[in-house]
Motif scaffolding. Structure first.
Motif, PDB file in Angstrom:
ATOM      1  N   GLN A 476       0.830  -1.205   0.000  1.00  0.00           N
ATOM      2  CA  GLN A 476       0.000   0.000   0.000  1.00  0.00           C
ATOM      3  C   GLN A 476       0.865   1.255   0.000  1.00  0.00           C
ATOM      4  OE1 GLN A 476      -2.904  -0.074   3.140  1.00  0.00           O
ATOM      5  NE2 GLN A 476      -3.938  -1.896   2.352  1.00  0.00           N
ATOM      6  N   THR A 477       1.939   1.237   0.789  1.00  0.00           N
ATOM      7  CA  THR A 477       2.844   2.391   0.827  1.00  0.00           C
ATOM      8  C   THR A 477       3.459   2.645  -0.542  1.00  0.00           C
ATOM      9  OG1 THR A 477       3.374   1.988   3.161  1.00  0.00           O
ATOM     10  CG2 THR A 477       4.919   3.334   1.909  1.00  0.00           C
ATOM     11  N   ALA A 478       3.869   1.567  -1.209  1.00  0.00           N
ATOM     12  CA  ALA A 478       4.459   1.703  -2.546  1.00  0.00           C
ATOM     13  C   ALA A 478       3.445   2.264  -3.537  1.00  0.00           C
ATOM     14  CB  ALA A 478       4.973   0.341  -3.022  1.00  0.00           C
ATOM     15  N   LEU A 479       2.200   1.816  -3.443  1.00  0.00           N
ATOM     16  CA  LEU A 479       1.164   2.315  -4.339  1.00  0.00           C
ATOM     17  C   LEU A 479       0.934   3.811  -4.141  1.00  0.00           C
ATOM     18  CD1 LEU A 479      -1.576  -0.481  -4.312  1.00  0.00           C
ATOM     19  CD2 LEU A 479      -0.260   0.311  -6.262  1.00  0.00           C
ATOM     20  N   LEU A 480       0.923   4.245  -2.889  1.00  0.00           N
ATOM     21  CA  LEU A 480       0.659   5.658  -2.599  1.00  0.00           C
ATOM     22  C   LEU A 480       1.801   6.553  -3.060  1.00  0.00           C
ATOM     23  CD1 LEU A 480      -1.006   5.351   0.919  1.00  0.00           C
ATOM     24  CD2 LEU A 480      -2.119   5.863  -1.259  1.00  0.00           C
ATOM     25  N   ARG A 481       2.974   5.960  -3.307  1.00  0.00           N
ATOM     26  CA  ARG A 481       4.116   6.719  -3.808  1.00  0.00           C
ATOM     27  C   ARG A 481       4.248   6.627  -5.328  1.00  0.00           C
ATOM     28  NH1 ARG A 481       8.527   4.606   0.700  1.00  0.00           N
ATOM     29  NH2 ARG A 481       7.737   5.836   2.465  1.00  0.00           N
ATOM     30  N   SER A 482       3.350   5.906  -5.945  1.00  0.00           N
ATOM     31  CA  SER A 482       3.429   5.676  -7.387  1.00  0.00           C
ATOM     32  C   SER A 482       3.227   6.975  -8.168  1.00  0.00           C
ATOM     33  CB  SER A 482       2.375   4.655  -7.812  1.00  0.00           C
ATOM     34  OG  SER A 482       2.311   4.568  -9.221  1.00  0.00           O
ATOM     35  N   LYS A 483       4.007   7.141  -9.235  1.00  0.00           N
ATOM     36  CA  LYS A 483       3.855   8.298 -10.107  1.00  0.00           C
ATOM     37  C   LYS A 483       2.549   8.227 -10.898  1.00  0.00           C
ATOM     38  CE  LYS A 483       8.833   9.103 -10.642  1.00  0.00           C
ATOM     39  NZ  LYS A 483       9.975   9.173 -11.587  1.00  0.00           N
ATOM     40  N   LYS A 484       1.935   7.045 -10.921  1.00  0.00           N
ATOM     41  CA  LYS A 484       0.670   6.883 -11.627  1.00  0.00           C
ATOM     42  C   LYS A 484      -0.507   7.419 -10.824  1.00  0.00           C
ATOM     43  CE  LYS A 484       2.210   2.646 -13.979  1.00  0.00           C
ATOM     44  NZ  LYS A 484       1.927   1.205 -14.195  1.00  0.00           N
ATOM     45  N   LEU A 485      -0.258   7.710  -9.531  1.00  0.00           N
ATOM     46  CA  LEU A 485      -1.328   8.146  -8.636  1.00  0.00           C
ATOM     47  C   LEU A 485      -1.329   9.653  -8.458  1.00  0.00           C
ATOM     48  CD1 LEU A 485      -3.572   7.612  -6.523  1.00  0.00           C
ATOM     49  CD2 LEU A 485      -1.738   7.368  -4.816  1.00  0.00           C
ATOM     50  N   GLU A 486      -2.480  10.247  -8.603  1.00  0.00           N
ATOM     51  CA  GLU A 486      -2.714  11.638  -8.225  1.00  0.00           C
ATOM     52  C   GLU A 486      -3.583  11.608  -6.965  1.00  0.00           C
ATOM     53  OE1 GLU A 486      -5.295  15.408  -9.840  1.00  0.00           O
ATOM     54  OE2 GLU A 486      -4.196  14.229 -11.337  1.00  0.00           O
ATOM     55  N   ASP A 487      -2.971  11.871  -5.837  1.00  0.00           N
ATOM     56  CA  ASP A 487      -3.646  11.715  -4.543  1.00  0.00           C
ATOM     57  C   ASP A 487      -4.055  13.076  -3.990  1.00  0.00           C
ATOM     58  OD1 ASP A 487      -4.547  11.092  -2.040  1.00  0.00           O
ATOM     59  OD2 ASP A 487      -2.744  10.052  -1.369  1.00  0.00           O
ATOM     60  N   ASN A 488      -5.330  13.390  -4.147  1.00  0.00           N
ATOM     61  CA  ASN A 488      -5.879  14.638  -3.605  1.00  0.00           C
ATOM     62  C   ASN A 488      -6.817  14.354  -2.435  1.00  0.00           C
ATOM     63  OD1 ASN A 488      -4.599  16.109  -5.713  1.00  0.00           O
ATOM     64  ND2 ASN A 488      -6.277  15.582  -7.088  1.00  0.00           N
ATOM     65  N   PHE A 489      -6.672  13.175  -1.843  1.00  0.00           N
ATOM     66  CA  PHE A 489      -7.651  12.712  -0.861  1.00  0.00           C
ATOM     67  C   PHE A 489      -7.835  13.695   0.290  1.00  0.00           C
ATOM     68  CE2 PHE A 489      -8.929  10.600   3.000  1.00  0.00           C
ATOM     69  CZ  PHE A 489     -10.037   9.867   2.595  1.00  0.00           C
TER      70      PHE A 489
END
Length: 504
Positions: A476-489
């Protein structure tokens, strides 16, 4: 025949585990539990909220989306576990569903791209064993299945298929609880010796009695003694200052001041950024040590502190910008009988010279240790007016890894122990009944006596689930650091909560 039985055995293990993993996420869809699941967090916003994007696809709070469905699933799990809705639980539901939605997309899409296909037979086996279509004898009922609305069946089969894809990725990469003849079927394998080695890290635990000196109790008389020995630091200067951002502007302004083209007061109001001054230009930090911290170059300090009344300093580079100082009157030596000066010196030491205070207590602690070794730990505590604290046994665990019992969290002088290598070393080096060297931690100087050493049998049964949890958290930590993710949560969630609060 033996090989065929082996394959059937594997299939049964796999299907059983899959049902456990995905059933809770399906039943609310099939039976319509969504309306009863924490209804306060669903269907209350007319606006569709986009909490981010993964691979360009919105993660959207909108009925029918994968994120909305995942919120329902997570909320159902929290409700089943007995949680009542509150602000913290609601945030956790939304955030956990956000992370799981990303996992769903990555895992499912990756398996599909690999060419792996979930077959109708696999979906059928899950349906048969799910218990959703049962007759009075507890067996699968084809009639109950056929009489169910076709759109519900299609939704259910699609959900099962997606979860089978998800489970395939998760099991292959991270492993699972699925075993055959006691051996893990999927994931990275680990040696029993490795498991035993890690488990043994927690096999020895030590208990302690600790005596601590609070550095916040540093005596005022000691602070005043320091002040008298360092009296220059506490000289007060009568100064005004103008500060601008660019050196060229400061040079030009100094020429205007010295040629009387502009008054100092007008320059303060019209030109100064006011970083180090009150609104009238008077310096806001007038003591020597404060001026020394303001001036960027040590050799420029005397250019400020030795000004005669009415004189301007040259342009001085300061921590922020470029300044021109003016001496408004003579300096004043510190009166160490004045309560304001006493407080100033004590505050200075606490903020700028914590090491001086720590050394003071380290010296006392070493004297305490000598006394304790001669007369006993309890007697020394009584002599020094210290209330000793008993600390239950715990293992050496730098970093508080989940594989080992954590360091104590309820002993104030040991706060942050798990990240302090020196403190842990001092604690765990002495033998039984021996006394540690003093160590500094969390505003205390502490001495500890080892009161017990326990050796426990190594337990390895729980390590598989601990490793699985650790791997999942790492994924999960790796996913949240992914460049594919735009996290505006965070921004979207709290804007949404604020808007809801204002609407009420």
């Amino acid at each position: 025949m033996a090989q065929e039985k082996q394959h059937k055995k594997i299939d049964n293990v796999k299907i059983g585990a899959i049902i456990i993993l995905i059933l809770s996420a399906l039943v609310f869809v099939f039976f319509g539990f969504g309306a009863d699941v924490y209804s306060s967090i669903l269907n209350r916003s007319s606006n569709n909220l986009v909490f981010g994007k993964y691979e360009g696809k919105p993660i959207e709070y909108k009925p029918g989306t994968d994120y909305y469905t995942r919120i329902q699933s997570v909320a159902q799990q929290f409700q089943n576990a007995g949680y009542e809705m509150n602000t913290q639980v609601e945030y956790t539901v939304f955030r956990q569903a956000f992370i799981q939605t990303i996992q769903d997309r990555l895992y499912t899409d990756s398996v599909k791209k690999s060419g792996y296909l979930v077959t109708d037979d696999q979906v059928n086996r899950v349906l048969v064993q799910s218990g959703l279509f049962m007759d009075s004898e507890g067996k699968f009922s084809q009639k109950a299945y056929s009489n169910t609305d076709a759109s519900q069946i299609a939704t259910l089969r699609s959900s099962i298929s997606d979860d089978l894809y998800f489970n395939r990725y998760s099991a292959d990469l991270l492993g699972s609880d699925e075993t055959l003849d006691g051996k893990a079927l999927y994931g990275l394998k680990n040696s029993s010796k490795e498991t035993e080695f890690i488990a043994k890290m927690a096999s020895e635990k030590r208990s302690f009695t600790v005596a601590s000196f609070n550095t916040g109790d540093f005596p005022m008389e000691e602070a005043i003694a320091y002040g008298k020995e360092n009296a220059q630091k506490f000289i007060r200067y009568d100064l005004s200052v103008i500060t601008v951002d660019e050196k060229s502007d400061a040079d030009h302004l100094l020429k205007q001041l010295t040629s009387n083209e502009i008054t100092f007061e007008d320059a303060v109001s019209e030109k100064s950024a006011g970083y180090y001054a009150e609104t009238d230009g008077k310096i806001s930090s007038p003591y020597y040590y404060q001026i020394a911290n303001t001036v960027a170059n040590e050799e420029d300090i005397t250019k400020v502190t030795e000004l005669a009344s009415g004189d301007y300093s040259p342009v001085i580079q300061t921590a922020r910008g470029y300044s021109i100082f003016r001496a408004d009157g003579p300096s004043k030596a510190a009166d160490f009988n004045d309560e304001t000066i006493k407080t100033l010196v004590h505050s200075y030491l606490s903020t700028n010279e914590s090491g001086y205070i720590e050394n003071y207590y380290m010296d006392i602690a070493r004297t305490f240790i000598a006394d304790a070794r001669l007369n006993g730990f309890s007697a020394a505590c009584a002599k020094y007016g210290i209330e000793p604290v008993e600390v239950p046994a715990f293992p050496l665990n730098y970093g508080n890894t989940d594989f080992i019992a954590n360091n104590p969290s309820d002993v104030t002088p040991l706060t942050g122990l798990y990240l302090n290598e020196n403190a842990l070393q001092q604690l765990f080096t002495p033998g039984l009944n021996q006394i540690s060297e003093p160590f500094v931690l969390s505003g205390y100087v502490t001495v500890a006596q080892c009161t017990g050493i326990q050796s426990e049998a190594v337990e390895t049964d729980s390590f598989a689930s601990l490793v699985a949890d650790s791997d999942d958290n790492a994924a999960q930590t790796a996913l949240l650091r992914s460049k594919k993710l735009e996290d505006n949560f965070t921004n979207v969630y709290f804007d949404y909560k604020l808007s809801a609060a204002l609407a009420n």
